[in-house]
Design a protein around this motif. Structure first.
Motif, PDB file in Angstrom:
ATOM      1  N   LEU A 109     -10.141  67.745 -43.367  1.00  0.00           N
ATOM      2  CA  LEU A 109      -8.800  68.233 -42.934  1.00  0.00           C
ATOM      3  C   LEU A 109      -8.884  69.621 -43.080  1.00  0.00           C
ATOM      4  N   ASN A 110     -10.060  70.495 -43.394  1.00  0.00           N
ATOM      5  CA  ASN A 110     -10.179  71.748 -43.796  1.00  0.00           C
ATOM      6  C   ASN A 110     -10.524  72.381 -42.487  1.00  0.00           C
ATOM      7  N   ASN A 111     -11.086  71.610 -41.740  1.00  0.00           N
ATOM      8  CA  ASN A 111     -11.798  72.081 -40.340  1.00  0.00           C
ATOM      9  C   ASN A 111     -10.334  72.277 -39.490  1.00  0.00           C
ATOM     10  N   ARG A 112      -9.853  73.415 -39.477  1.00  0.00           N
ATOM     11  CA  ARG A 112      -8.614  73.490 -38.511  1.00  0.00           C
ATOM     12  C   ARG A 112      -8.265  72.657 -37.369  1.00  0.00           C
ATOM     13  N   SER A 167      -7.270  69.210 -38.464  1.00  0.00           N
ATOM     14  CA  SER A 167      -5.978  69.058 -38.994  1.00  0.00           C
ATOM     15  C   SER A 167      -4.857  69.163 -38.017  1.00  0.00           C
ATOM     16  N   SER A 211      -4.864  65.706 -36.478  1.00  0.00           N
ATOM     17  CA  SER A 211      -4.216  64.712 -37.115  1.00  0.00           C
ATOM     18  C   SER A 211      -2.759  64.686 -37.217  1.00  0.00           C
ATOM     19  N   ASN A 212      -2.378  66.022 -37.060  1.00  0.00           N
ATOM     20  CA  ASN A 212      -0.950  66.133 -37.064  1.00  0.00           C
ATOM     21  C   ASN A 212      -0.312  65.632 -35.828  1.00  0.00           C
ATOM     22  N   SER A 229      -0.814  61.575 -35.714  1.00  0.00           N
ATOM     23  CA  SER A 229       0.176  61.128 -36.793  1.00  0.00           C
ATOM     24  C   SER A 229       1.553  61.153 -36.261  1.00  0.00           C
ATOM     25  N   LEU A 230       1.854  62.002 -35.617  1.00  0.00           N
ATOM     26  CA  LEU A 230       3.150  62.034 -34.731  1.00  0.00           C
ATOM     27  C   LEU A 230       3.279  61.075 -33.843  1.00  0.00           C
ATOM     28  N   ARG A 251       3.409  57.517 -34.831  1.00  0.00           N
ATOM     29  CA  ARG A 251       4.783  57.075 -35.235  1.00  0.00           C
ATOM     30  C   ARG A 251       5.750  56.915 -34.264  1.00  0.00           C
ATOM     31  N   PHE A 254       1.876  53.661 -38.073  1.00  0.00           N
ATOM     32  CA  PHE A 254       1.645  54.496 -39.192  1.00  0.00           C
ATOM     33  C   PHE A 254       0.142  54.506 -39.226  1.00  0.00           C
ATOM     34  N   THR A 255      -0.245  55.769 -39.585  1.00  0.00           N
ATOM     35  CA  THR A 255      -1.659  56.300 -39.596  1.00  0.00           C
ATOM     36  C   THR A 255      -2.204  56.107 -41.093  1.00  0.00           C
ATOM     37  N   TYR A 256      -3.145  55.707 -41.286  1.00  0.00           N
ATOM     38  CA  TYR A 256      -4.039  55.937 -42.496  1.00  0.00           C
ATOM     39  C   TYR A 256      -5.171  56.947 -42.179  1.00  0.00           C
ATOM     40  N   ILE A 257      -4.786  58.173 -42.754  1.00  0.00           N
ATOM     41  CA  ILE A 257      -5.918  59.105 -42.622  1.00  0.00           C
ATOM     42  C   ILE A 257      -7.006  59.149 -43.712  1.00  0.00           C
TER      43      ILE A 257
END
Lengths: 331, 331
Positions: A70-73, A76, A79-80, A83-84, A87, A92-95
């Motif tokens: 999640l450090n690679n911009r 992340s 993922s954001n 996840s949204l 939902r 729901f997301t297991y990351i």
DNA sequence: GTGAAAGCGCTAACAG
DNA sequence: CTGTTAGCGCTTTCAC
């Protein structure tokens, strides 16, 4: 813990089936009993037990997301959105992060399957037929938002075309000497398969294809960790003005930093272009020229397709999302 | 899908109990039958059904992580560590983003509880006694890695002290006029409670306390969306040289960008300091002075404490992790 | 060392 | 419209 449907049934003097009907909005129940049950549920702070529900239904309403980190911009941001978007559709997301380690990746996937996630979004570290067979043996829908695996659903930009066009753009800015930077290309697999560098590889091919089909260009390739030092000496050697084209803005940024530290000024001394356009580029001066794409669209499409697969629909294998060249000031 | 323990039992002509003993390394089984069972499990690609297991055991081996978003660099770094650290200890993480929306937050928490996560890591949007009561009514361990909620376990830097020290540092660099920038302070709650801005608030208090206990300082506060324009005109008015101290590097970066666009040069025309030290600052020139802390330590400690709480141990309410001033070139 | 049985909480199919 | 019943797959207790 919390009250169960069984207890609610007892309190309301009805059966568990009726409670289920009331609480899940199923048909075949009178308004009065429904209200009674809903009210008591509320009164006793009933919270549905989704684990029990999953077991019974055979659907967990959850999906697994496996990325490098999640450090690679870019990841992340992705993922954001994922996840949204998930939902919004009740999932729901297991990351989980693989840290680019094939063993972690395998372990994570096993675990996700054991948790009976309904589908998986995977940025694969591994590649090779054996791996793909194994993935398929999991019997679960998988969508990849980057590195492609033949036969696995895939949503991303057209890496080949994007790279091809980019070199054209660099050429249009007057450069004839192109250096493509792609450190991961060097990577060899640890166990069984080789690392999956499909996207990077396609980008490299796009570059190469442009060079081969357009006369007058010189082409270099830096695929090792020491790309920074190499790039610096290439600039210093300074025959023709050279443009560095990075396969990811992770490297673009690193290179940019190194150049600055070494007194090399962009675009005065060399050209620079990258891939991905993560939002942090907004803060970098001068604006870096890069291939830009919408993470928003990609994330939403990934979920879209995954949910369709979960629903049993058939979907085309590959979906290309649009990309464009973000015209900066580094060429 | 996958073979079940029941089927394995039939194949091996043993009971389900024995299969369980073999597959979960429990005692009371002969080496021979254990091996037989393990081998058949492998042969038929047995994958434990963690949902069923959870239902039966009452533990899901998963934790929920609820953050504002993953676009804030600090949160994504934190999520990365948390996801890793949790997995090392056998837990999977549901990551959900509240987008700073109290309603989303509530909904997410409800859902997580319904999924019977064993614990929750929460960056709360909301605050107030009512909210805390409600949180407690969930009867589930909660740890917050930022905004504090009285009575809820908490792991972060000491915001008050850090801010206090920082102003001292700014003063040491010769500034006597300090402007603290903290846009969220403005926010009013939507429903019931007010937004939780505990960290930000503590930082503001730390600043104020320094000013009040050290003579000779002037102090301004920018807490609105228009902080950029305001800051620019403050610099342009240019009485004394002013240092801007941002409650988060999100604002530091924004301000830095605005200043540059407006021809204001740092530190020539004004000082700038921030909070958090996300890794992207590495690429910004000049190096931004900021309060730095280890996300790694924070993430691991958060997991540590949460798992202790899950195990039923008692843990002190608050754990401060170390912070230090990262000496840049913007003062 | 092993088997049998009950149960976790919810869902679904079938009666009535 | 409502009740009954039989699971979902695994764990756990108690006999033997």
């Amino acid at each position: 813990m919390s009250i169960t449907t069984k207890e609610i049934a007892e309190i309301c003097h009805v059966s568990r089936g009726t409670v289920d009907r009331a609480l899940n909005g199923r048909a075949g129940i009178s308004g009065a009993t429904r209200k009674l049950i809903q009210d008591t549920a509320e009164k006793y702070h009933y919270r549905p037990h989704l684990i029990a529900s999953s077991l019974s239904r055979g659907k967990s309403m959850s999906i697994g997301v496996v990325l490098f980190d999640l450090n690679n911009r870019y990841f992340s941001q992705l993922s954001n959105i994922i996840s949204l978007a998930a939902r919004e559709r009740g999932y729901f997301t297991y990351i989980a992060v693989s840290e680019k380690d094939p063993d972690s990746e395998t372990q994570i996937l096993q675990n996700l399957v054991s948790r009976r996630v309904d589908g998986i979004i995977l940025l694969p570290v591994t590649q090779g037929t054996k791996y793909i067979r194994w993935l398929e043996s999991l019997e679960i829908p998988v969508v990849t938002p980057g590195n492609h695996l033949p036969g696995i659903h895939h949503v991303s930009i057209n890496d080949f075309d994007a790279a091809f066009e980019s070199v054209g753009y660099i050429g249009g800015a007057g450069y004839r000497r192109i250096c493509f930077i792609c450190p991961p290309l060097r990577k060899k697999g640890a166990l069984g398969g080789t690392y999956n560098i499909m996207s990077q590889d396609l980008r490299a091919r796009g570059v190469k294809h442009f060079i081969e089909t357009n006369p007058g260009y010189t082409y270099d390739l830096l695929i090792k960790k020491d790309y920074r030092e190499k790039a610096v000496s290439m600039v210093r050697a300074g025959k023709d003005k050279i443009a560095f084209f990075c396969s990811s803005d992770v490297y673009t940024l690193e290179l940019f930093k190194t150049f600055r530290e070494q007194g090399i000024e962009i675009p005065r001394d060399a050209g620079l272009m990258g891939f991905d356009n993560p939002d942090i580029l907004d803060f970098i001066q001068p604006r870096i020229t890069t291939v830009s794409t919408s993470v928003e669209i990609q994330g939403r499409e990934v979920i879209n397709i995954l949910l369709k697969l979960i629903a049993g629909e058939t979907v085309p294998d590959t979906l290309y999302i649009p990309h464009e060249i973000c015209r900066g000031k580094t060429l």
